[in-house]
Write an enzyme that holds these catalytic residues in place. Structure first.
Site, PDB file in Angstrom:
ATOM      1  N   GLU A 170       0.837  -1.203   0.000  1.00 55.32           N
ATOM      2  CA  GLU A 170       0.000   0.000   0.000  1.00 55.32           C
ATOM      3  C   GLU A 170       0.869   1.250   0.000  1.00 55.32           C
ATOM      4  OE1 GLU A 170      -2.960   2.576   2.856  1.00 55.32           O
ATOM      5  OE2 GLU A 170      -2.981   0.406   3.123  1.00 55.32           O
ATOM      6  N   CYS A 176      -8.451   3.894   7.995  1.00 56.52           N
ATOM      7  CA  CYS A 176      -9.815   3.578   7.588  1.00 56.52           C
ATOM      8  C   CYS A 176     -10.693   3.175   8.768  1.00 56.52           C
ATOM      9  CB  CYS A 176      -9.813   2.492   6.513  1.00 56.52           C
ATOM     10  SG  CYS A 176      -9.678   0.819   7.134  1.00 56.52           S
ATOM     11  N   SER A 201      -0.184  -9.396   7.200  1.00 56.24           N
ATOM     12  CA  SER A 201      -1.326  -8.485   7.280  1.00 56.24           C
ATOM     13  C   SER A 201      -1.024  -7.361   8.257  1.00 56.24           C
ATOM     14  CB  SER A 201      -2.578  -9.246   7.728  1.00 56.24           C
ATOM     15  OG  SER A 201      -3.601  -8.354   8.101  1.00 56.24           O
ATOM     16  N   ASN A 216      -2.898  -4.778   9.326  1.00 62.54           N
ATOM     17  CA  ASN A 216      -3.922  -4.478  10.333  1.00 62.54           C
ATOM     18  C   ASN A 216      -4.030  -5.579  11.377  1.00 62.54           C
ATOM     19  OD1 ASN A 216      -6.729  -6.058   9.909  1.00 62.54           O
ATOM     20  ND2 ASN A 216      -5.731  -5.824   7.934  1.00 62.54           N
TER      21      ASN A 216
END
EC number: 1.17.7.4
Length: 317
Positions: free
Chosen positions: A127, A198, A226, A228
């Site tokens: 990202e 988010c 991952s 998050n």
């Protein structure tokens, strides 16, 4: 032994959309469907899609001419997008989370204006690579910081013409510390109109914080890559509870549960509920006698798939 389930947990709207894009492309066009990078960071999801004909690649050059290509939920740089569009592809679908796209637009706007931009994020994360790759103005500058220390060491061209944005899956607490440092170091810096972290990341971190107060041990269902999911485990540890990041129920070690009366369970935004149910079954086999859903924020956000994929699958030959 009581099992406490965090709410919300598991799939977010962006992950749901990304997986649906790959699934629908496979159903409508058939295998193989090429996906740049893992569509979401979850081993179970990626393996399941691979079995159905998805081919995960890292370089556009790996995609044969005439193929169908999908960008992952993490987004891509302008250079990667241009490279893909220059290829002779049958179809190109973008599974970038709309909330990541929002950050991309902030960076692109800064680039057009020549405003230097600072991204708070983790180096090497796809990202971050995609977001950094939205900036192209040589008269400005794009910088990455991960900590307050990075902020104090950062040198920019014009301290009066600065803005910042963040990766969407960061620790809310850690990011707040970095933003505080940015505002002290560069008093004129401008931030996003709305928080870039988010809703799903924020809600799941809040849920773990609530859960950890009553849990003796916290299990976070999610893959090691991952972002998050890692932040959820770190948050539980930060409030003083043992926390373990697990890909599946098979990773649970009985020693973790010794003398524990309340076992907290949550899942990262890219982890499917089937894995949580497997964990519950495993915990019941190890002595769990009751499952309690801990109340939390309701989520009803839905992101639509591209119009080309909004067809009745039953009508597809």
């Amino acid at each position: 032994m009581q099992i406490l389930l965090a709410n919300p947990r598991g799939f977010c709207a962006g992950v749901d959309r990304a997986i649906s894009i790959v699934e629908r492309a496979l159903e409508i066009y058939g295998a193989p469907i090429y996906v740049r990078h893992e569509v979401v960071h979850n081993r179970y999801v990626v393996d399941s899609l691979r079995e159905r004909g998805a081919v995960f690649i890292e370089e556009i050059t790996e995609v044969p001419d005439g193929s169908i290509l999908i960008f992952s939920a993490h987004g891509v740089s302008q250079a990667v997008r241009a490279e893909a569009k220059a290829r002779d592809l049958t179809m190109l679908f973008d599974a970038t989370c709309p909330l990541v796209t929002k950050v991309h637009m902030e960076v692109a706007r800064a680039s057009r204006r020549g405003t230097e931009a600072i991204l708070i994020g983790h180096a090497g994360h796809p990202e971050v690579e995609g977001t950094m790759g939205q900036y192209s103005n040589p008269k400005g500058g794009m910088y990455l910081v991960e900590s307050p220390d990075d902020v104090w060491k950062l040198q920019v061209k014009d301290e009066s013409n600065l803005c910042f944005m963040t990766q969407t899956t960061l620790s809310v607490d850690d990011t707040s510390d970095v933003i505080d440092a940015l505002r002290k170091r560069f008093p004129s810096i401008i931030g996003p109109r709305k928080d870039d972290i988010c809703y799903a990341t924020t809600n799941r971190q809040e849920a773990v914080r609530n859960l950890a107060g009553d849990a003796d041990v916290v299990l976070v269902v999610g893959s090691k890559n991952s972002s998050n999911s890692n932040r959820l485990a770190e948050l539980a540890q930060r409030v003083g509870k043992p926390a373990y990041l697990i890909d599946s129920a098979a990773d649970i070690q009985e020693a973790w549960l010794k003398d524990a009366h309340n076992i907290g369970v949550t899942a990262g935004a890219s982890a499917p509920d089937v894995l949580v149910q497997d964990v519950i079954s495993r915990l019941k086999a190890l002595g769990g006698v009751n499952v309690q859903e801990v109340s939390g924020r309701e989520e009803n956000i839905v992101f639509e798939v591209p119009k080309e994929l909004r067809v009745d699958i039953k009508q597809v030959d």
